[in-house]
Design a protein around this motif. Structure first.
Motif, mmCIF file in Angstrom:
data_model
loop_
_atom_site.group_PDB
_atom_site.id
_atom_site.type_symbol
_atom_site.label_atom_id
_atom_site.label_comp_id
_atom_site.label_asym_id
_atom_site.label_seq_id
_atom_site.Cartn_x
_atom_site.Cartn_y
_atom_site.Cartn_z
ATOM 1 N N TYR A 240 5.781 2.877 12.276
ATOM 2 C CA TYR A 240 5.222 2.659 10.950
ATOM 3 C C TYR A 240 3.719 2.963 10.920
ATOM 4 O O TYR A 240 3.232 3.688 10.054
ATOM 5 C CB TYR A 240 5.555 1.219 10.556
ATOM 6 C CG TYR A 240 4.594 0.490 9.698
ATOM 7 C CD1 TYR A 240 4.846 0.324 8.346
ATOM 8 C CD2 TYR A 240 3.440 -0.081 10.232
ATOM 9 C CE1 TYR A 240 3.966 -0.383 7.554
ATOM 10 C CE2 TYR A 240 2.564 -0.785 9.447
ATOM 11 C CZ TYR A 240 2.816 -0.930 8.113
ATOM 12 O OH TYR A 240 1.939 -1.616 7.327
ATOM 13 N N TYR B 79 0.484 8.039 -1.966
ATOM 14 C CA TYR B 79 1.372 7.048 -2.583
ATOM 15 C C TYR B 79 2.275 6.387 -1.539
ATOM 16 O O TYR B 79 2.410 5.161 -1.496
ATOM 17 C CB TYR B 79 2.231 7.722 -3.666
ATOM 18 C CG TYR B 79 3.053 6.731 -4.438
ATOM 19 C CD1 TYR B 79 2.547 6.160 -5.610
ATOM 20 C CD2 TYR B 79 4.300 6.321 -4.001
ATOM 21 C CE1 TYR B 79 3.281 5.220 -6.316
ATOM 22 C CE2 TYR B 79 5.037 5.377 -4.698
ATOM 23 C CZ TYR B 79 4.522 4.840 -5.854
ATOM 24 O OH TYR B 79 5.248 3.895 -6.539
ATOM 25 N N ALA C 195 1.985 6.316 1.783
ATOM 26 C CA ALA C 195 1.222 5.548 2.772
ATOM 27 C C ALA C 195 0.953 4.134 2.252
ATOM 28 O O ALA C 195 1.228 3.147 2.936
ATOM 29 C CB ALA C 195 -0.108 6.249 3.087
ATOM 30 N N GLN C 196 0.472 4.066 1.017
ATOM 31 C CA GLN C 196 0.165 2.752 0.463
ATOM 32 C C GLN C 196 1.432 1.903 0.304
ATOM 33 O O GLN C 196 1.428 0.702 0.581
ATOM 34 C CB GLN C 196 -0.570 2.884 -0.874
ATOM 35 C CG GLN C 196 -1.720 1.906 -0.980
ATOM 36 C CD GLN C 196 -2.133 1.496 -2.375
ATOM 37 O OE1 GLN C 196 -2.219 0.314 -2.658
ATOM 38 N NE2 GLN C 196 -2.419 2.438 -3.235
ATOM 39 N N SER C 197 2.500 2.527 -0.148
ATOM 40 C CA SER C 197 3.764 1.800 -0.331
ATOM 41 C C SER C 197 4.250 1.177 0.970
ATOM 42 O O SER C 197 4.694 0.025 0.994
ATOM 43 C CB SER C 197 4.856 2.746 -0.856
ATOM 44 O OG SER C 197 4.474 3.321 -2.074
ATOM 45 N N VAL D 60 2.506 0.376 3.667
ATOM 46 C CA VAL D 60 1.641 -0.711 4.122
ATOM 47 C C VAL D 60 1.878 -1.993 3.325
ATOM 48 O O VAL D 60 1.746 -3.092 3.848
ATOM 49 C CB VAL D 60 0.149 -0.318 4.057
ATOM 50 C CG1 VAL D 60 -0.702 -1.373 4.728
ATOM 51 C CG2 VAL D 60 -0.110 1.023 4.708
ATOM 52 N N ARG D 61 2.229 -1.864 2.058
ATOM 53 C CA ARG D 61 2.444 -3.083 1.262
ATOM 54 C C ARG D 61 3.867 -3.609 1.364
ATOM 55 O O ARG D 61 4.248 -4.536 0.648
ATOM 56 C CB ARG D 61 2.049 -2.856 -0.199
ATOM 57 C CG ARG D 61 3.010 -2.034 -1.014
ATOM 58 C CD ARG D 61 2.537 -1.878 -2.477
ATOM 59 N NE ARG D 61 3.400 -0.989 -3.214
ATOM 60 C CZ ARG D 61 3.003 0.099 -3.866
ATOM 61 N NH1 ARG D 61 1.739 0.440 -3.859
ATOM 62 N NH2 ARG D 61 3.849 0.851 -4.523
ATOM 63 N N GLY D 62 4.650 -3.024 2.260
ATOM 64 C CA GLY D 62 5.981 -3.556 2.522
ATOM 65 C C GLY D 62 7.017 -3.192 1.481
ATOM 66 O O GLY D 62 7.911 -3.977 1.174
ATOM 67 N N THR D 63 6.930 -1.996 0.922
ATOM 68 C CA THR D 63 7.913 -1.556 -0.058
ATOM 69 C C THR D 63 9.328 -1.631 0.522
ATOM 70 O O THR D 63 9.538 -1.297 1.688
ATOM 71 C CB THR D 63 7.655 -0.111 -0.519
ATOM 72 O OG1 THR D 63 8.632 0.222 -1.516
ATOM 73 C CG2 THR D 63 7.794 0.912 0.594
ATOM 74 N N PRO D 64 10.313 -2.055 -0.270
ATOM 75 C CA PRO D 64 11.699 -2.003 0.204
ATOM 76 C C PRO D 64 12.296 -0.586 0.124
ATOM 77 O O PRO D 64 13.466 -0.419 0.422
ATOM 78 C CB PRO D 64 12.447 -2.940 -0.767
ATOM 79 C CG PRO D 64 11.402 -3.600 -1.609
ATOM 80 C CD PRO D 64 10.187 -2.733 -1.566
ATOM 81 N N PHE D 65 11.500 0.413 -0.277
ATOM 82 C CA PHE D 65 12.045 1.742 -0.557
ATOM 83 C C PHE D 65 11.516 2.818 0.390
ATOM 84 O O PHE D 65 11.330 3.974 -0.013
ATOM 85 C CB PHE D 65 11.755 2.123 -2.020
ATOM 86 C CG PHE D 65 12.230 1.093 -2.995
ATOM 87 C CD1 PHE D 65 13.585 0.982 -3.308
ATOM 88 C CD2 PHE D 65 11.349 0.179 -3.576
ATOM 89 C CE1 PHE D 65 14.044 0.008 -4.185
ATOM 90 C CE2 PHE D 65 11.794 -0.799 -4.453
ATOM 91 C CZ PHE D 65 13.144 -0.888 -4.754
ATOM 92 N N GLU E 96 13.898 6.001 0.658
ATOM 93 C CA GLU E 96 13.916 6.883 -0.523
ATOM 94 C C GLU E 96 12.583 7.630 -0.662
ATOM 95 O O GLU E 96 12.560 8.821 -0.985
ATOM 96 C CB GLU E 96 14.141 6.063 -1.811
ATOM 97 C CG GLU E 96 15.511 5.440 -1.943
ATOM 98 C CD GLU E 96 15.617 4.064 -1.275
ATOM 99 O OE1 GLU E 96 14.743 3.741 -0.417
ATOM 100 O OE2 GLU E 96 16.552 3.318 -1.592
ATOM 101 N N LEU E 97 11.483 6.915 -0.429
ATOM 102 C CA LEU E 97 10.168 7.527 -0.641
ATOM 103 C C LEU E 97 9.831 8.564 0.426
ATOM 104 O O LEU E 97 9.256 9.614 0.126
ATOM 105 C CB LEU E 97 9.080 6.435 -0.688
ATOM 106 C CG LEU E 97 9.105 5.547 -1.945
ATOM 107 C CD1 LEU E 97 8.218 4.324 -1.759
ATOM 108 C CD2 LEU E 97 8.656 6.325 -3.185
ATOM 109 N N VAL F 259 11.734 11.949 -0.336
ATOM 110 C CA VAL F 259 11.116 12.833 -1.326
ATOM 111 C C VAL F 259 9.788 13.381 -0.785
ATOM 112 O O VAL F 259 9.434 14.550 -1.018
ATOM 113 C CB VAL F 259 10.954 12.136 -2.702
ATOM 114 C CG1 VAL F 259 9.983 10.999 -2.664
ATOM 115 C CG2 VAL F 259 10.526 13.126 -3.775
#
Lengths: 108, 108, 108, 108
Positions: free
Chosen positions: D6, D52, D54-56, D58-63, D66-67, D70
């Motif tokens: 990560y 976008y 990278a930031q997602s 680090v903030r613990g996105t559940p996605f 998918e991200l 793309v």
């Protein structure tokens, strides 16, 4: 802005974005989240502006001075809030925010 | 994508971004914020991707299909979480999310 | 900021983001793109800050004044550049930029 | 995703964002900018999605899955375009894009 100062500023902004998002994520997992509401809110504000300004600088924005000035203000507000909380993620975040505020002020 | 569908999609994405950010802001002011942690997290995810995709479409991104597909998935997850909570801002947000998920799927 | 002024400002920022991205997209398709380099650059700066500030306001940022001030400066710079070019997308963009700069100044 | 993977992915995304924005900035200063229109467009798409994602993360996105999927597609498209141009900033950007696409695929 000299190239070295610029590179260093971009990395400082990136580090602050990482610290703020870690703190945001950790605050959302805290048991007493209500105490953390201001921290969550300011972490997002600060992470978003740092990411924004880092990208702007790298793409050669003509508005480095204006953007780093507002970024410094947001970093300071976030650092002041995080400083109040004992959690390690908050203390780490406060430190990253104050470093970033300082770097932004030098660039502004 | 026909021009009318595109214009309509951009407005739907904008409306969903607004609803998610209202819900995020309101959740951070709730007394029992812990119940709202998942809502806060998903509101941010959804607001950010909707704002991102809206801007991408308007600037003529070649990746409309890929981006609307991931946006639909995030909108649905946020809608499903918000639907669980009685607060008006959550119910409004759920509705905006499901509308946006539908519009994204048609574009994907 | 009163609720009506705020709603109106968010829509004005959204409209400016749309106009700037249309102009950016159209400039990248122009035959004489070199004439358009400054326009492309400022369209991106302006679209990005307008999208950023719109989202910040809706999520209840405590930094409306600081953010709208920098946004006004970027809108004006973009409007002044676009105004120089006869293309309809540039003229439309200039108009959107000046309206948005005005709205931002009133909020700042 | 293991913590080391990560951390490494976030740095790779950041490096790709930097390379794409450098290339974007340099392309806008080229004499024959028309040749560069696709490069400018894809540099922006790629820089924005990398920042976008990278930031997602680090903030613990559940996605994440998918991200990053793309993001890999956009990095590849940008790399393929940049690879066509001899300029050093384009070649550097292509290399960063292909590395990032690979890292994203492993995370997806």
């Amino acid at each position: 802005m000299a190239y070295e100062q610029y590179q260093s500023l971009v990395e400082t902004l990136h580090d602050c974005m990482v610290a703020c998002n870690h703190c945001y994520d950790a605050c959302l997992k805290e048991e007493n989240e209500n105490m953390m509401a201001d921290c969550i809110r300011l972490d997002r504000e600060c992470a978003d502006i740092c990411a924004y300004v880092a990208q702007s600088i790298v793409r050669g924005t003509p508005f480095v001075s204006e953007l780093t000035q507002v970024c410094a203000a947001i970093c300071e507000a976030c650092g002041n809030e995080c400083k109040k909380h004992d959690k390690e993620h908050c203390q780490d975040c406060a430190e990253a925010c104050f470093s970033c505020a300082e770097a932004c002020k030098q660039a502004a």
